[in-house]
Write a protein that holds these residues in place. Structure first.
Motif, PDB file in Angstrom:
ATOM      1  N   GLY A  97       0.929  -1.351  -0.192  1.00  0.00           N
ATOM      2  CA  GLY A  97       0.109   0.095  -0.050  1.00  0.00           C
ATOM      3  C   GLY A  97       0.771   0.949   0.038  1.00  0.00           C
ATOM      4  O   GLY A  97       0.338   2.545  -0.329  1.00  0.00           O
TER       5      GLY A  97
ATOM      6  N   ASP B 146      -6.139  -4.743   5.087  1.00  0.00           N
ATOM      7  CA  ASP B 146      -4.953  -3.129   6.375  1.00  0.00           C
ATOM      8  C   ASP B 146      -4.543  -4.581   7.421  1.00  0.00           C
ATOM      9  O   ASP B 146      -3.969  -4.615   8.312  1.00  0.00           O
ATOM     10  CB  ASP B 146      -6.050  -1.982   7.161  1.00  0.00           C
ATOM     11  CG  ASP B 146      -6.803  -1.132   5.917  1.00  0.00           C
ATOM     12  OD1 ASP B 146      -6.540  -1.554   4.410  1.00  0.00           O
ATOM     13  OD2 ASP B 146      -7.788  -0.225   6.050  1.00  0.00           O
TER      14      ASP B 146
ATOM     15  N   LYS C 253      -2.782   1.425   4.750  1.00  0.00           N
ATOM     16  CA  LYS C 253      -3.965   0.733   3.821  1.00  0.00           C
ATOM     17  C   LYS C 253      -3.586  -0.365   2.837  1.00  0.00           C
ATOM     18  O   LYS C 253      -2.889  -0.296   2.264  1.00  0.00           O
ATOM     19  CB  LYS C 253      -4.972   2.031   3.708  1.00  0.00           C
ATOM     20  CG  LYS C 253      -5.388   2.873   3.623  1.00  0.00           C
ATOM     21  CD  LYS C 253      -6.600   2.360   5.045  1.00  0.00           C
ATOM     22  CE  LYS C 253      -7.288   3.304   5.125  1.00  0.00           C
ATOM     23  NZ  LYS C 253      -8.401   3.159   6.180  1.00  0.00           N
TER      24      LYS C 253
ATOM     25  N   GLN D 233      -5.411  -1.877  -0.108  1.00  0.00           N
ATOM     26  CA  GLN D 233      -6.845  -2.217  -1.397  1.00  0.00           C
ATOM     27  C   GLN D 233      -6.262  -3.415  -1.914  1.00  0.00           C
ATOM     28  O   GLN D 233      -7.296  -3.733  -2.714  1.00  0.00           O
ATOM     29  CB  GLN D 233      -6.476  -1.083  -2.021  1.00  0.00           C
ATOM     30  CG  GLN D 233      -6.311   0.666  -1.406  1.00  0.00           C
ATOM     31  CD  GLN D 233      -8.488   0.708  -0.755  1.00  0.00           C
ATOM     32  OE1 GLN D 233      -8.775  -0.204  -0.737  1.00  0.00           O
ATOM     33  NE2 GLN D 233      -8.195   1.748   0.336  1.00  0.00           N
TER      34      GLN D 233
ATOM     35  N   ARG E 113      -8.923  -7.200   0.624  1.00  0.00           N
ATOM     36  CA  ARG E 113     -10.529  -7.129   1.085  1.00  0.00           C
ATOM     37  C   ARG E 113     -10.827  -7.455   0.823  1.00  0.00           C
ATOM     38  O   ARG E 113     -11.039  -8.377   0.081  1.00  0.00           O
ATOM     39  CB  ARG E 113     -10.379  -5.394  -0.157  1.00  0.00           C
ATOM     40  CG  ARG E 113      -9.560  -4.145   0.415  1.00  0.00           C
ATOM     41  CD  ARG E 113     -10.193  -3.735   1.125  1.00  0.00           C
ATOM     42  NE  ARG E 113      -9.536  -2.369   1.449  1.00  0.00           N
ATOM     43  CZ  ARG E 113      -8.701  -1.584   2.797  1.00  0.00           C
ATOM     44  NH1 ARG E 113      -8.228  -2.879   3.433  1.00  0.00           N
ATOM     45  NH2 ARG E 113      -8.324  -0.898   3.097  1.00  0.00           N
TER      46      ARG E 113
END
Length: 607
Positions: free
Chosen positions: A75, A277, A449, A451, A454
């Motif tokens: 991230g 995360d 974070k 992404q 997820r």
């Protein structure tokens, strides 16, 4: 196209006038006229009173288009890309921001200004999200890019041999295809904030050459100052001091391992995260190791030294504990040390050109080994500190859901202890948490974070989670979240460790989730409980038919844990399962996995 009088609201004279006008208009003018008529209908403003509705080719519309592509595993590259995209938009640029795996490679021919931000994964490999674009650029299908201007920001870790290799590869390949650099490539170590900012300023200068560069940069500085004054949010550069609420050893008595379950308070931090995360922790070096280093170098522990460019000072001992990395050696560090010290042996090691010998020396050694092995003495502490890099944050997959545990974040951390080169060694952050961090103490933390790891947006989607050891941490967060959302989708967990009795992490929680249906199915592998070692990949093979059916039903596969062995072995096992159960060739099975990656149905958080 000509207007006709029949069925038209216009009379014959108006039709002639309109046809006469339309035949002279460009496409941009027709588009503008359409927008103006809609605007006039709602405001009744005459033509000269609508200056904001100027044609697209006027100077008031930003003429600079910039494409930002990022390839990110944890991230970092994505976070930087998003930040820079926002800042460029503030400067009037038209920005296209995309992950490399979501960017159609053929579109590269139409890009004029390209910024690439990419990390290097493993032993010089592209991150998963960059692989398809990387392979395209290095294939025969890659087009010539003589109209392209580009710049590359690469992220890496100089303790690895192939430091920032992916970024270097992109930079070289784009030049080979005819691209011209907007600004030179910048290779960032773990402490990437300042070099990334310098790279961005260089890129902005090049992009703004025809648009009053000084005005653009001045405006940017003003915007950043304003943002800093308006928002003092907690971040990587401004970590939140989180209080430790709980610190529990998850392993039973007699285990070969020590796995700590930490619960930290995020109260009043306004920090938010999602399952998948990570939490970054800025650790402290072991004070005992720092004291040995100071004694070896005959330094004064109370000497005040500068610790940053702003001129902040603290005692040498505190600086070595909190600010500098002293447990990892890198080739750049050895090269800088050779410039400071007149050690023939150190110069000889570097001058030999034997990379294998250099790697062998570096592996498992720290700064104390270096100064002892090569008798590096009689250098002022401030001079020595100047060649050290800042202590990097350690990232840990978050093991809790914010919905289930408001104002808290949970971690699963395995304490690292081993012997190498005649000395006992410990993991910097993991053993700090295991031995020195007590409830009531605080840790500087930030949210990282990710992404690319997820839960599916549709809670009915089935998920397959593969996480041996501490790799199970994010899946605890996944199931807490799915329980809170009352998700109906099936879930299957593969977990492995050494012994059932002592190493079944979070056993009671998994059993409760199996009982209430949040977890549909669980397979475990305890490698040391049987004469023949059994691992998660063996359990996957045993369930190959059912697992393949889950894949065919749209299940998303998640893998978390050790990259070099476990993740590689699991990947190969999945290909074998798809080959056998899908009656495919090896190439077809690999394409099946690649398609899953493209659809974000194969996600990995590996380290």
């Amino acid at each position: 196209m000509q207007l006709q009088v029949i069925n038209s609201p216009f009379n014959e004279e108006q039709v002639k006038l309109l046809n006469s006008l339309l035949s002279t208009l460009t496409e941009n003018q027709k588009m503008w006229l359409s927008g103006y008529l809609a605007y006039q209908q709602t405001t009744n403003s005459p033509l000269q009173e609508a200056p904001e509705m100027l044609p697209p080719n006027t100077e008031q519309v930003a003429s600079k288009e910039v494409t930002i592509l990022f390839g990110s595993q944890t991230g970092n590259a994505q976070g930087l890309a998003e930040n820079m995209s926002g800042r460029l938009k503030e400067q009037g640029f038209q920005v296209t921001l995309s992950s490399m795996n979501e960017f159609k490679p053929n579109r590269i021919k139409k890009v004029q200004n390209l910024l690439i931000l990419v990390s290097t994964h493993g032993e010089g490999d592209p991150p998963d999200t960059a692989l398809s674009f990387y392979e395209f650029l290095n294939s025969k299908r890659a087009p010539q890019l003589t109209d392209l201007r580009f710049s590359v920001l690469s992220l890496g870790d100089s303790s690895y041999e192939f430091f920032c290799q992916t970024g270097k590869d992109f930079d070289k390949r784009l030049e080979e295809l005819g691209g011209k650099r907007l600004s030179p490539r910048t290779d960032c170590d773990l402490d990437y904030d300042e070099p990334a900012e310098e790279w961005f300023e260089g890129v902005l200068t090049s992009l703004s050459e025809t648009d009053s560069t000084e005005k653009q940069i001045s405006s940017l500085a003003s915007m950043e100052t304003k943002a800093a004054n308006e928002q003092a949010s907690y971040s990587r550069t401004n970590p939140f001091k989180a209080e430790i609420l709980e610190n529990i050893n998850l392993n039973g008595r007699g285990s070969n391992k020590e796995t700590r379950h930490l619960e930290l308070s995020l109260e009043e931090s306004n920090l938010e995260f999602e399952p998948g995360d990570s939490l970054g922790i800025y650790p402290e070096n072991d004070p005992a190791l720092v004291d040995l280093l100071i004694w070896e170098m005959n330094w004064n522990p109370d000497e005040m030294v500068k610790v940053n460019k702003q001129g902040d000072t603290r005692s040498l001992r505190n600086a070595l504990i909190s600010n500098y990395e002293i447990t990892v050696l890198t080739k750049p560090l050895l090269e800088k040390a050779a410039e400071l010290f007149s050690s023939n042996d150190l110069h000889g090691l570097l001058a030999s050109g034997n990379e294998e010998e250099l790697r062998t020396y570096i592996e498992g050694r720290d700064l104390l080994d270096l100064v002892r092995d090569f008798a590096l003495k009689e250098v002022p502490s401030s001079t020595f500190l100047s060649i050290l890099r800042k202590i990097p944050a350690r990232l840990y997959s978050i093991a809790s859901s914010l919905r289930a545990n408001p104002d808290e974040v949970h971690l699963t951390i395995g304490a690292v202890r081993y012997e190498a080169h005649g000395r006992d060694r410990t993991g910097v952050c993991s053993v700090q948490c295991a031995e020195r961090a007590q409830p009531g103490d605080v840790l500087p933390v930030f949210i990282q974070k990710n992404q690319n790891f997820r839960l599916p947006a549709n809670p009915d989607t089935p998920i397959i989670m593969i996480g041996p050891g501490t790799g199970v941490a994010p899946f605890r967060a996944f199931l807490q979240e799915r329980e809170e959302l009352e998700a109906e989708g099936k879930s299957w967990l593969f977990f492995g460790d050494q012994h059932f009795v002592t190493d079944f992490l979070y056993q009671v929680e998994w059993q409760q989730w199996l009982k209430n249906g949040v977890l549909t199915k669980m397979d475990v592998a305890f490698s040391r409980d049987t004469e023949e070692k059994v691992y998660v990949q063996d359990r996957i093979k045993e369930n190959s038919q059912e697992l393949y059916q889950w894949l065919e039903d749209g299940a998303i596969v998640y893998i978390c844990g050790d990259e070099k062995r476990m993740a590689h072995d699991v990947h190969e096992t999945l290909i074998t399962v798809i080959e056998q159960e899908g009656q495919m060739s090896r190439e077809q099975a690999e394409a099946y996995i690649a398609e899953m990656q493209q659809q974000k149905r194969y996600q990995r958080d590996v380290y």
